[in-house]
Design an enzyme around this catalytic site. Structure first.
Site, PDB file in Angstrom:
ATOM      1  N   ASN A 248      39.454  36.500  48.477  1.00  0.00           N
ATOM      2  CA  ASN A 248      37.884  35.653  48.514  1.00  0.00           C
ATOM      3  C   ASN A 248      39.116  34.403  49.633  1.00  0.00           C
ATOM      4  O   ASN A 248      39.887  34.007  49.329  1.00  0.00           O
ATOM      5  CB  ASN A 248      37.408  34.826  47.876  1.00  0.00           C
ATOM      6  CG  ASN A 248      36.197  33.702  48.184  1.00  0.00           C
ATOM      7  OD1 ASN A 248      36.905  32.974  48.804  1.00  0.00           O
ATOM      8  ND2 ASN A 248      35.305  34.828  48.392  1.00  0.00           N
ATOM      9  N   ALA A 249      38.773  33.959  50.785  1.00  0.00           N
ATOM     10  CA  ALA A 249      38.893  32.560  51.199  1.00  0.00           C
ATOM     11  C   ALA A 249      39.780  31.338  50.595  1.00  0.00           C
ATOM     12  O   ALA A 249      40.780  31.336  50.956  1.00  0.00           O
ATOM     13  CB  ALA A 249      37.882  32.622  52.615  1.00  0.00           C
TER      14      ALA A 249
ATOM     15  N   TYR B 203      41.561  31.437  47.575  1.00  0.00           N
ATOM     16  CA  TYR B 203      42.039  32.067  46.876  1.00  0.00           C
ATOM     17  C   TYR B 203      41.842  31.647  44.989  1.00  0.00           C
ATOM     18  O   TYR B 203      41.863  33.428  44.537  1.00  0.00           O
ATOM     19  CB  TYR B 203      43.281  31.831  46.896  1.00  0.00           C
ATOM     20  CG  TYR B 203      44.067  32.131  48.559  1.00  0.00           C
ATOM     21  CD1 TYR B 203      43.306  32.306  49.180  1.00  0.00           C
ATOM     22  CD2 TYR B 203      45.550  31.638  49.104  1.00  0.00           C
ATOM     23  CE1 TYR B 203      43.538  32.792  51.279  1.00  0.00           C
ATOM     24  CE2 TYR B 203      45.859  31.098  50.458  1.00  0.00           C
ATOM     25  CZ  TYR B 203      45.328  31.978  51.229  1.00  0.00           C
ATOM     26  OH  TYR B 203      45.867  32.048  52.404  1.00  0.00           O
TER      27      TYR B 203
ATOM     28  N   GLU C  43      40.896  44.701  36.350  1.00  0.00           N
ATOM     29  CA  GLU C  43      40.316  45.156  35.129  1.00  0.00           C
ATOM     30  C   GLU C  43      39.356  43.939  34.678  1.00  0.00           C
ATOM     31  O   GLU C  43      38.812  44.101  33.940  1.00  0.00           O
ATOM     32  CB  GLU C  43      42.007  44.526  34.689  1.00  0.00           C
ATOM     33  CG  GLU C  43      43.032  44.726  34.359  1.00  0.00           C
ATOM     34  CD  GLU C  43      44.172  44.281  35.326  1.00  0.00           C
ATOM     35  OE1 GLU C  43      43.343  43.699  36.776  1.00  0.00           O
ATOM     36  OE2 GLU C  43      45.150  44.216  35.211  1.00  0.00           O
TER      37      GLU C  43
ATOM     38  N   CYS D 239      47.936  41.224  33.890  1.00  0.00           N
ATOM     39  CA  CYS D 239      48.358  40.131  33.844  1.00  0.00           C
ATOM     40  C   CYS D 239      47.848  39.659  32.493  1.00  0.00           C
ATOM     41  O   CYS D 239      46.932  40.040  32.084  1.00  0.00           O
ATOM     42  CB  CYS D 239      47.769  39.226  35.617  1.00  0.00           C
ATOM     43  SG  CYS D 239      45.955  38.722  34.740  1.00  0.00           S
TER      44      CYS D 239
ATOM     45  N   CYS E 185      43.660  38.764  32.158  1.00  0.00           N
ATOM     46  CA  CYS E 185      43.386  40.360  32.056  1.00  0.00           C
ATOM     47  C   CYS E 185      43.173  40.956  30.537  1.00  0.00           C
ATOM     48  O   CYS E 185      43.307  41.378  29.946  1.00  0.00           O
ATOM     49  CB  CYS E 185      43.360  40.626  33.116  1.00  0.00           C
ATOM     50  SG  CYS E 185      43.053  40.888  35.139  1.00  0.00           S
TER      51      CYS E 185
HETATM   52  N1  THU Z   1      45.647  41.110  40.472  1.00  0.00           N
HETATM   53  C1  THU Z   1      44.751  42.367  40.101  1.00  0.00           C
HETATM   54  O1  THU Z   1      43.589  42.888  40.292  1.00  0.00           O
HETATM   55  N2  THU Z   1      44.881  42.514  38.305  1.00  0.00           N
HETATM   56  C2  THU Z   1      46.767  42.187  37.299  1.00  0.00           C
HETATM   57  O2  THU Z   1      46.089  42.017  37.240  1.00  0.00           O
HETATM   58  C3  THU Z   1      47.687  40.987  38.776  1.00  0.00           C
HETATM   59  C4  THU Z   1      46.557  40.834  40.356  1.00  0.00           C
HETATM   60  C5  THU Z   1      45.211  41.421  42.100  1.00  0.00           C
HETATM   61  C6  THU Z   1      44.834  39.808  41.975  1.00  0.00           C
HETATM   62  C7  THU Z   1      45.018  39.725  43.843  1.00  0.00           C
HETATM   63  O3  THU Z   1      43.810  39.764  44.549  1.00  0.00           O
HETATM   64  C8  THU Z   1      46.242  40.707  44.098  1.00  0.00           C
HETATM   65  O4  THU Z   1      46.589  41.131  42.482  1.00  0.00           O
HETATM   66  C9  THU Z   1      47.524  40.008  43.963  1.00  0.00           C
HETATM   67  O5  THU Z   1      48.035  38.518  43.480  1.00  0.00           O
END
Ligand code: THU
Length: 146
Positions: free
Chosen positions: A56-57, A59, A66, A104, A107
């Site tokens: 999204n704009a 951020y 996940e 991450c 998640c």
């Molecule tokens: N992102 C994920 O979709 N999953 C993760 O576990 C880490 C990061 C995405 C968020 C963002 O759209 C892009 O990866 C770069 O950070």
């Protein structure tokens, strides 16, 4: 016992699930990072929920693939994913099935809520690798600790 030995008896292999995650990653909405992430969650009945990251704009309200998957799964009445495959790659590259995209921390916690015994499939140069979520997030938060 290696995590791969805990893989459920299903027609879907870790490699298959990773392929479904990759397919979902292609649908990611990522105009800002251009980093596509895809996830595929496997359920007891053999069904799979695919999801991708949505940016999204503003951020900070971006949702990871996940956690998008968790929202979709619960909305579909599903609660107990046995495994999740996650794959990611920058738009300029095409190596989803070779580079690792570990979930991450946020998640990992979101996934832990729905199955502490969940398996996590990640890509590597040597093919799909299977991990245990609880080993990726030791000592996770719980309102009802042991
Ligand atoms: N992102 C994920 O979709 N999953 C993760 O576990 C880490 C990061 C995405 C968020 C963002 O759209 C892009 O990866 C770069 O950070």
């Amino acid at each position: 016992m290696p995590a791969i030995d805990k893989w459920p008896s299903t027609k879907i292999s870790p490699e298959d699930l990773l392929g479904m995650a990759r397919e979902a990653a292609r649908r990611a909405y990522v105009p800002y990072s251009r980093y596509h992430v895809g996830a595929a969650m496997l359920f007891e009945d053999g069904s799979v929920v695919q999801s991708c990251n949505v940016e999204n704009a503003s951020y900070g309200i971006t949702i990871c693939a996940e956690r998008a998957g968790v929202v979709i799964m619960v909305s579909q009445g599903k609660r107990n994913p046995l495994a999740i495959a996650v794959t990611g790659s920058h738009e300029d590259r095409d190596d989803y099935l070779k580079i690792e995209c570990p979930p991450c921390g946020a998640c990992r916690q979101a996934l832990m809520e729905f199955n502490t015994n969940m398996l996590v499939v990640l890509a590597s140069k040597d093919g799909a690798k299977v991990y245990e979520l609880k080993k990726l997030l030791p000592h996770s938060f719980s309102l009802d600790p042991d």
